[in-house]
Design a protein around this motif. Structure first.
Motif, PDB file in Angstrom:
ATOM      1  N   TRP A   1      -1.215  -4.219  15.146  1.00  0.00           N
ATOM      2  CA  TRP A   1      -1.748  -2.977  15.694  1.00  0.00           C
ATOM      3  C   TRP A   1      -2.744  -3.244  16.818  1.00  0.00           C
ATOM      4  N   ASP A   2      -2.764  -2.323  17.769  1.00  0.00           N
ATOM      5  CA  ASP A   2      -3.795  -2.357  18.805  1.00  0.00           C
ATOM      6  C   ASP A   2      -4.976  -1.492  18.342  1.00  0.00           C
ATOM      7  N   LEU A   3      -6.004  -1.399  19.157  1.00  0.00           N
ATOM      8  CA  LEU A   3      -7.210  -0.655  18.770  1.00  0.00           C
ATOM      9  C   LEU A   3      -6.903   0.811  18.504  1.00  0.00           C
ATOM     10  N   LYS A   4      -6.026   1.391  19.294  1.00  0.00           N
ATOM     11  CA  LYS A   4      -5.666   2.801  19.108  1.00  0.00           C
ATOM     12  C   LYS A   4      -5.020   3.022  17.736  1.00  0.00           C
ATOM     13  N   THR A   5      -4.143   2.107  17.334  1.00  0.00           N
ATOM     14  CA  THR A   5      -3.476   2.222  16.036  1.00  0.00           C
ATOM     15  C   THR A   5      -4.466   1.991  14.902  1.00  0.00           C
ATOM     16  N   TRP A   6      -5.371   1.015  15.069  1.00  0.00           N
ATOM     17  CA  TRP A   6      -6.398   0.791  14.044  1.00  0.00           C
ATOM     18  C   TRP A   6      -7.273   2.028  13.892  1.00  0.00           C
ATOM     19  N   THR A   7      -7.665   2.633  14.992  1.00  0.00           N
ATOM     20  CA  THR A   7      -8.489   3.848  14.936  1.00  0.00           C
ATOM     21  C   THR A   7      -7.748   4.954  14.208  1.00  0.00           C
ATOM     22  N   LYS A   8      -6.462   5.063  14.484  1.00  0.00           N
ATOM     23  CA  LYS A   8      -5.647   6.056  13.783  1.00  0.00           C
ATOM     24  C   LYS A   8      -5.629   5.764  12.284  1.00  0.00           C
ATOM     25  N   PHE A   9      -5.491   4.498  11.902  1.00  0.00           N
ATOM     26  CA  PHE A   9      -5.494   4.127  10.486  1.00  0.00           C
ATOM     27  C   PHE A   9      -6.836   4.444   9.840  1.00  0.00           C
ATOM     28  N   TRP A  10      -7.929   4.075  10.491  1.00  0.00           N
ATOM     29  CA  TRP A  10      -9.256   4.321   9.928  1.00  0.00           C
ATOM     30  C   TRP A  10      -9.500   5.806   9.666  1.00  0.00           C
ATOM     31  N   ASN A  11      -8.930   6.656  10.521  1.00  0.00           N
ATOM     32  CA  ASN A  11      -9.152   8.100  10.403  1.00  0.00           C
ATOM     33  C   ASN A  11      -7.996   8.840   9.731  1.00  0.00           C
ATOM     34  N   SER A  12      -7.003   8.139   9.254  1.00  0.00           N
ATOM     35  CA  SER A  12      -5.804   8.776   8.706  1.00  0.00           C
ATOM     36  C   SER A  12      -6.032   9.330   7.305  1.00  0.00           C
ATOM     37  N   ASN A  13      -5.080  10.167   6.886  1.00  0.00           N
ATOM     38  CA  ASN A  13      -5.070  10.636   5.500  1.00  0.00           C
ATOM     39  C   ASN A  13      -4.157   9.719   4.693  1.00  0.00           C
ATOM     40  N   SER A  14      -3.974  10.036   3.432  1.00  0.00           N
ATOM     41  CA  SER A  14      -3.220   9.155   2.530  1.00  0.00           C
ATOM     42  C   SER A  14      -1.782   8.920   2.986  1.00  0.00           C
ATOM     43  N   GLU A  15      -1.077   9.995   3.298  1.00  0.00           N
ATOM     44  CA  GLU A  15       0.338   9.852   3.674  1.00  0.00           C
ATOM     45  C   GLU A  15       0.504   9.033   4.952  1.00  0.00           C
ATOM     46  N   GLU A  16      -0.340   9.320   5.942  1.00  0.00           N
ATOM     47  CA  GLU A  16      -0.277   8.556   7.198  1.00  0.00           C
ATOM     48  C   GLU A  16      -0.576   7.080   6.965  1.00  0.00           C
ATOM     49  N   ALA A  17      -1.570   6.806   6.126  1.00  0.00           N
ATOM     50  CA  ALA A  17      -1.951   5.416   5.849  1.00  0.00           C
ATOM     51  C   ALA A  17      -0.802   4.662   5.192  1.00  0.00           C
ATOM     52  N   VAL A  18      -0.169   5.274   4.204  1.00  0.00           N
ATOM     53  CA  VAL A  18       0.960   4.627   3.525  1.00  0.00           C
ATOM     54  C   VAL A  18       2.086   4.365   4.519  1.00  0.00           C
ATOM     55  N   LYS A  19       2.358   5.327   5.347  1.00  0.00           N
ATOM     56  CA  LYS A  19       3.421   5.186   6.351  1.00  0.00           C
ATOM     57  C   LYS A  19       3.088   4.062   7.338  1.00  0.00           C
ATOM     58  N   MET A  20       1.852   3.996   7.789  1.00  0.00           N
ATOM     59  CA  MET A  20       1.447   2.961   8.741  1.00  0.00           C
ATOM     60  C   MET A  20       1.492   1.565   8.128  1.00  0.00           C
TER      61      MET A  20
ATOM     62  N   ASN B   1     -12.687   5.813   6.065  1.00  0.00           N
ATOM     63  CA  ASN B   1     -12.646   6.922   5.127  1.00  0.00           C
ATOM     64  C   ASN B   1     -11.873   6.469   3.888  1.00  0.00           C
ATOM     65  N   LEU B   2     -12.552   6.337   2.760  1.00  0.00           N
ATOM     66  CA  LEU B   2     -11.926   5.831   1.540  1.00  0.00           C
ATOM     67  C   LEU B   2     -11.038   6.859   0.851  1.00  0.00           C
ATOM     68  N   ASP B   3     -11.110   8.118   1.261  1.00  0.00           N
ATOM     69  CA  ASP B   3     -10.287   9.156   0.635  1.00  0.00           C
ATOM     70  C   ASP B   3      -8.798   8.885   0.792  1.00  0.00           C
ATOM     71  N   LYS B   4      -8.429   8.167   1.826  1.00  0.00           N
ATOM     72  CA  LYS B   4      -7.017   7.871   2.065  1.00  0.00           C
ATOM     73  C   LYS B   4      -6.405   7.046   0.944  1.00  0.00           C
ATOM     74  N   PHE B   5      -7.227   6.355   0.170  1.00  0.00           N
ATOM     75  CA  PHE B   5      -6.721   5.507  -0.907  1.00  0.00           C
ATOM     76  C   PHE B   5      -6.632   6.238  -2.247  1.00  0.00           C
ATOM     77  N   ASN B   6      -6.984   7.525  -2.255  1.00  0.00           N
ATOM     78  CA  ASN B   6      -6.819   8.355  -3.453  1.00  0.00           C
ATOM     79  C   ASN B   6      -5.386   8.890  -3.457  1.00  0.00           C
ATOM     80  N   ASN B   7      -4.466   8.010  -3.764  1.00  0.00           N
ATOM     81  CA  ASN B   7      -3.050   8.315  -3.684  1.00  0.00           C
ATOM     82  C   ASN B   7      -2.349   7.457  -4.724  1.00  0.00           C
TER      83      ASN B   7
END
Length: 167
Positions: free
Chosen positions: A104-123, A142-148
């Motif tokens: 991942w590049d910085l843009k993708t990492w930023t997206k991951f850091w700010n993503s929700n659960s479904e987006e994180a799993v997909k990424m 954001n640790l909420d993404k791991f509540n899945n």
């Protein structure tokens, strides 16, 4: 401007070496005393600095890193912890902007850091499994993404977390 300081340092070393040569040539005892004083003061400064230096992470975080499953993949959410995970765990380390496994590049990492659960799993499907996610105390995520259901909380100790991706 810092690049010129290197030239100044080199010039001063050569100049002081020449001055020490002249002193040694005419007054050998004084030259030996100066060299001895420089060596002793350098040794004392080094010892003092070695005593004052502390590790950059806490001991319990390092112990958690050492317990990661060998030969797995560990995604580190902060590049601060990446060298520690690479050096002290027997895992393949994925970190923001570091090492060869990072896809991942910085843009993708930023997206991951700010993503929700479904987006994180997909990424995270970009990476091989078994995949663990290490989140240290100095986290910026954001640790909420791991509540899945796709994430198992393996370790939760003093604001240091390790999750395992199941999906």
């Amino acid at each position: 401007y810092n690049r010129f300081l290197i030239h100044l340092d080199i010039f001063m070393i050569i100049l002081s070496g020449y001055g020490l040569f002249i002193i040694m040539k005419s007054k050998k005892h004084l030259g030996i005393a100066i060299i001895s004083l420089l060596l002793i003061s350098g040794f004392l400064i080094t010892i003092n600095e070695a005593r004052a230096t502390k590790p950059l992470i806490e001991q319990d975080e390092l112990e958690i890193i050492k317990t990661l499953e060998p030969n797995s993949y560990t995604l580190v959410t902060s590049s601060y912890y990446a060298p520690w995970v690479l050096g002290y765990s027997n895992t393949k380390t994925i970190a923001p902007g570091l090492f060869d496994l990072n896809k991942w590049d910085l843009k993708t990492w930023t997206k991951f850091w700010n993503s929700n659960s479904e987006e994180a799993v997909k990424m995270l499907q970009d990476y091989e499994k078994p995949l663990y996610i290490f989140v240290g105390r100095k986290k910026q995520i954001n640790l909420d993404k791991f509540n899945n259901t796709c994430f198992d909380l393996i370790i939760n100790k003093d604001k240091t977390f390790v999750y395992k991706l199941k999906c």
